[in-house]
Design a protein around this motif. Structure first.
Motif, short mmCIF file in Angstrom:
data_model
loop_
_atom_site.label_atom_id
_atom_site.label_comp_id
_atom_site.label_asym_id
_atom_site.label_seq_id
_atom_site.Cartn_x
_atom_site.Cartn_y
_atom_site.Cartn_z
N ALA A 198 0.83 -1.20 0.00
CA ALA A 198 0.00 0.00 0.00
C ALA A 198 0.86 1.25 0.00
CB ALA A 198 -0.93 -0.01 1.21
N ALA A 199 1.91 1.25 0.81
CA ALA A 199 2.80 2.40 0.85
C ALA A 199 3.46 2.63 -0.51
CB ALA A 199 3.87 2.21 1.93
N ALA A 200 3.83 1.55 -1.20
CA ALA A 200 4.43 1.69 -2.52
C ALA A 200 3.43 2.26 -3.52
CB ALA A 200 4.94 0.33 -3.00
N MET A 201 2.17 1.81 -3.47
CA MET A 201 1.13 2.37 -4.34
C MET A 201 0.93 3.86 -4.06
SD MET A 201 -1.71 -0.70 -4.19
CE MET A 201 -2.94 0.18 -5.18
N MET A 202 0.96 4.24 -2.80
CA MET A 202 0.77 5.65 -2.45
C MET A 202 1.95 6.50 -2.92
SD MET A 202 -0.82 5.26 1.42
CE MET A 202 -2.25 4.22 1.69
N ALA A 203 3.14 5.95 -2.79
CA ALA A 203 4.33 6.70 -3.21
C ALA A 203 4.34 6.94 -4.72
CB ALA A 203 5.59 5.95 -2.78
N ARG A 204 3.76 6.01 -5.49
CA ARG A 204 3.73 6.16 -6.95
C ARG A 204 2.61 7.09 -7.41
NH1 ARG A 204 4.50 0.47 -6.70
NH2 ARG A 204 2.27 0.14 -7.14
N ALA A 205 1.60 7.23 -6.63
CA ALA A 205 0.43 8.01 -7.06
C ALA A 205 0.77 9.48 -7.21
CB ALA A 205 -0.71 7.84 -6.06
N ARG A 206 0.23 10.10 -8.25
CA ARG A 206 0.47 11.53 -8.48
C ARG A 206 -0.72 12.37 -8.00
NH1 ARG A 206 4.75 11.99 -7.61
NH2 ARG A 206 4.78 14.12 -8.46
N LYS A 207 -1.92 11.81 -8.06
CA LYS A 207 -3.09 12.57 -7.62
C LYS A 207 -4.00 11.68 -6.76
CE LYS A 207 -3.07 15.98 -11.32
NZ LYS A 207 -3.84 16.66 -12.38
N LEU A 330 6.09 4.20 7.08
CA LEU A 330 6.64 3.58 5.88
C LEU A 330 6.89 4.59 4.76
CD1 LEU A 330 4.42 0.36 5.70
CD2 LEU A 330 6.87 0.46 6.26
N LEU A 331 6.13 5.67 4.75
CA LEU A 331 6.23 6.65 3.66
C LEU A 331 7.26 7.75 3.92
CD1 LEU A 331 2.44 7.01 2.82
CD2 LEU A 331 4.20 6.18 1.26
N GLN A 332 7.78 7.81 5.13
CA GLN A 332 8.73 8.88 5.44
C GLN A 332 9.93 8.84 4.48
OE1 GLN A 332 8.35 11.37 7.55
NE2 GLN A 332 6.40 10.60 8.35
N GLY A 333 10.18 9.95 3.81
CA GLY A 333 11.30 10.06 2.89
C GLY A 333 11.12 9.36 1.57
N LYS A 334 9.91 8.81 1.31
CA LYS A 334 9.70 8.04 0.08
C LYS A 334 8.64 8.64 -0.83
CE LYS A 334 11.04 3.69 2.31
NZ LYS A 334 10.62 2.32 2.68
N VAL A 335 8.13 9.80 -0.47
CA VAL A 335 7.09 10.43 -1.28
C VAL A 335 7.56 11.78 -1.77
CG1 VAL A 335 5.09 9.26 -0.31
CG2 VAL A 335 6.02 11.24 0.86
N ASN A 336 7.11 12.10 -2.96
CA ASN A 336 7.46 13.38 -3.57
C ASN A 336 6.20 13.96 -4.21
OD1 ASN A 336 8.93 15.55 -4.57
ND2 ASN A 336 9.47 14.45 -6.46
N PRO A 337 5.28 14.49 -3.37
CA PRO A 337 3.98 14.92 -3.91
C PRO A 337 4.11 16.13 -4.82
CG PRO A 337 4.21 15.58 -1.62
CD PRO A 337 5.37 14.69 -1.93
N ASP A 338 3.16 16.24 -5.72
CA ASP A 338 3.11 17.35 -6.68
C ASP A 338 2.82 18.65 -5.94
OD1 ASP A 338 2.69 19.09 -8.74
OD2 ASP A 338 1.10 17.94 -9.70
N PRO A 339 3.74 19.63 -6.00
CA PRO A 339 3.51 20.89 -5.28
C PRO A 339 2.34 21.70 -5.84
CG PRO A 339 5.48 21.04 -6.64
CD PRO A 339 5.06 19.61 -6.65
N ALA A 340 1.97 21.46 -7.09
CA ALA A 340 0.85 22.19 -7.69
C ALA A 340 -0.51 21.67 -7.21
CB ALA A 340 0.92 22.09 -9.21
#
Length: 550
Positions: A198-207, A330-340
């Protein structure tokens, strides 16, 4: 060990489970229960209808997170609570109902004893979470009552009942009250591999988008942290609103969520049946066991059966707060959300707010109520034109448990007695019930309960002399052949005053504001009638069932 009646033993065990308030009406089979209530000096609220006792317990539970408790006679008494019980089942409220039974020798005989039902326990089990019968009072009472409270609270919360035979309840015996055992939520142990997936799916998601239900009400902090990590908007249809405040950049009311839905690539459902996106925004008349289109779906729910009823791509069974905290780690340091993303969310919220302004005059009245009601004040809607306008975001919700709806049951008449229970649970907070004239009359007699027990609820009755939604449906779909939808109503101000409550009448939002401020300041039972011409209210349904974004 002490020698007491079975009824007293039930109440001793109820008190051991932390109960200090009971809503109920005494009667022959349960006199020993009420003698126990008297001896324990519990806060007893006596409504004028048994149905209201259960609704009040539900409002008490839903607004506080504690277990609500009521007591009524068996047979017709407990059956009178059935609408409230199925509503509590629908909106996941922990409620315990105490009731009696015919004398022991008559059980199952069909002899026609007072209040006898063919199968009372079986009837109740068909609509609630569970129903318990105490047969051997000295050996079972404390154990069964403890189990009932545990069942109401554990897993997906819901209503249960406890019954005892008339003669058993009156008999004196030696009882021991056992302390309840506080057990961990009985979900499955967390699946570490599924959490990592689940954490991997969330990290890949853009929206990504998060939708909450009542199973997320206790998890506001962890849900907010998860949303912030993902820059994900958080929405809810009814019970889940306010988990993230709707004036927070990530808090999104329903119509704004619809604006963002088509571009969503991952939906995270937390303690929610996800009725809004997959039923209200899809085909409401066709059951689908799994999504046939749309984003990837992750569901987080304490109830494993939910994963079979509506199948996600990935299901996480467990307490929502615990699951969200693990995901955040699990997501700490592994997500890069869209700033827009924040600008997109803000734009959707602004567009949605402008669009729903045409739902008038409801939105103008709701704006006054929101401006006057404190942030932690509690709003209880009804199945009414004003109520439907709140479903689409006409009343922003700022905190969990401050918006109490009937859930999927859509129970007309629930609002006023439920709000009374919420006010009993929260005596120092402002609580407002907003009803239509039709729904309010289901429990209008409880104005006397409010006055007698000094329950400072503010009740607004929008009087359009009709079951407004039914009338509109008959107008649009049945050639304006109005059948049973147009009503004659009383003078609500005089009605309130006859009970000893303060009564007011207004005709515009501008008139409502000073009256509502006065009522909140009084903190006593008040009724405000809003006069509305029959058929004058705009429909909110285009925003409740939108097939496409605005």
């Amino acid at each position: 060990m002490k020698k007491i009646t079975g009824g007293e033993a039930i109440i001793d065990s109820v008190v051991a489970n932390g109960v200090d308030t009971i809503f109920g009406i005494p009667g022959a089979q349960i006199y020993p229960l009420f003698d126990g209530i008297y001896k324990q000096n519990l806060n007893l609220v006596v409504p004028r209808h048994e149905q209201s006792a259960a609704y009040m317990a539900m409002g008490y539970a839903k607004s506080s997170g504690k277990t609500g408790t009521f007591a009524v006679v068996p047979g017709p008494g407990i059956l009178n609570t059935a609408a409230a019980l199925c509503t509590a089942m629908g909106n996941c409220s922990p409620v315990v109902g105490l009731t009696g039974q015919v004398p022991t020798s008559f059980v199952g005989k069909g002899r026609g004893h007072l209040h006898e039902l063919k199968d009372q326990r079986g009837t109740l089990k068909s609509i609630i979470k569970d129903a318990f019968f105490i047969e051997d009072a000295p050996a079972q009472t404390s154990q069964v009552v403890n189990r009932a409270f545990e069942t109401a609270r554990e897993g997906r919360p819901g209503p249960v009942t406890v019954e005892m035979c008339w003669d058993t309840m009156a008999a004196v015996d030696e009882f021991v009250t056992q302390a309840p055992t506080l057990t961990r939520q009985r979900g499955q142990e967390l699946d570490v591999d599924a959490l990592r997936s689940a954490a991997a799916m969330m990290a890949r998601a853009r929206k990504p988008m998060i939708m909450c239900g009542s199973g997320a009400l206790h998890a506001a902090e962890s849900v907010g942290e998860l949303a912030s990590l993902l820059n994900a908007p958080v929405s809810g249809f009814r019970s889940g609103r306010g988990v993230v405040s709707e004036d927070h950049p990530l808090g999104v009311p329903p119509v704004a969520a619809r604006q963002l839905w088509d571009e969503c690539d991952l939906l995270i459902g937390i303690g929610s049946r996800l009725e809004m996106p997959y039923m209200r925004w899809g085909n409401y008349m066709e059951y689908k066991q799994k999504p046939s289109a749309g984003p990837k779906l992750i569901r987080i729910d304490i109830d494993p059966d939910q994963m079979k009823i509506f199948e996600p791509d990935l299901g996480l069974v467990g307490d929502s707060d615990e699951v969200c905290r693990v995901l955040c780690d699990l997501l700490q340091g592994k997500v890069n959300p869209d700033p827009a993303r924040l600008d997109q969310i803000a734009g959707a919220k602004a567009m949605a707010w402008r669009a729903i302004q045409r739902v008038q005059p409801q939105l103008s009245y709701l704006s006054v109520i929101r401006e006057t009601l404190p942030r932690d004040g509690i709003y209880v809607p009804e199945l009414s034109q004003m109520g439907f306008a709140t479903w689409v975001g006409g009343l922003p919700v700022y905190a969990p448990r401050t918006y109490i709806d009937s859930g999927f049951q859509g129970t007309l008449g629930f609002g006023f007695p439920t709000a009374l229970g919420a006010k009993v649970a929260n005596p120092h907070r402002a609580v407002v019930s907003v009803c239509g004239d039709g729904g309010f009359m289901f429990a209008a007699q409880e104005l006397m309960t409010a006055v007698e027990f000094k329950i400072g609820l503010v009740t607004i009755v929008v009087n359009n002399n009709s079951y407004g939604n039914v009338r509109r449906d008959q107008e649009l779909g049945y050639g304006a052949r109005y059948c049973g939808s147009e009503l004659k109503t009383p003078d609500f101000v005089k009605l309130a005053e006859s009970f000893g409550a303060a009564g007011y009448r207004v005709a515009t939002p501008e008139q409502l504001k000073p009256v509502l401020e006065r009522c909140f300041a009084l903190d006593e039972p008040c009724l405000i009638e809003i006069v509305c011409e029959r058929g004058a209210e705009s429909s909110a349904w285009e925003f409740i069932h939108p097939r496409a974004a605005l």
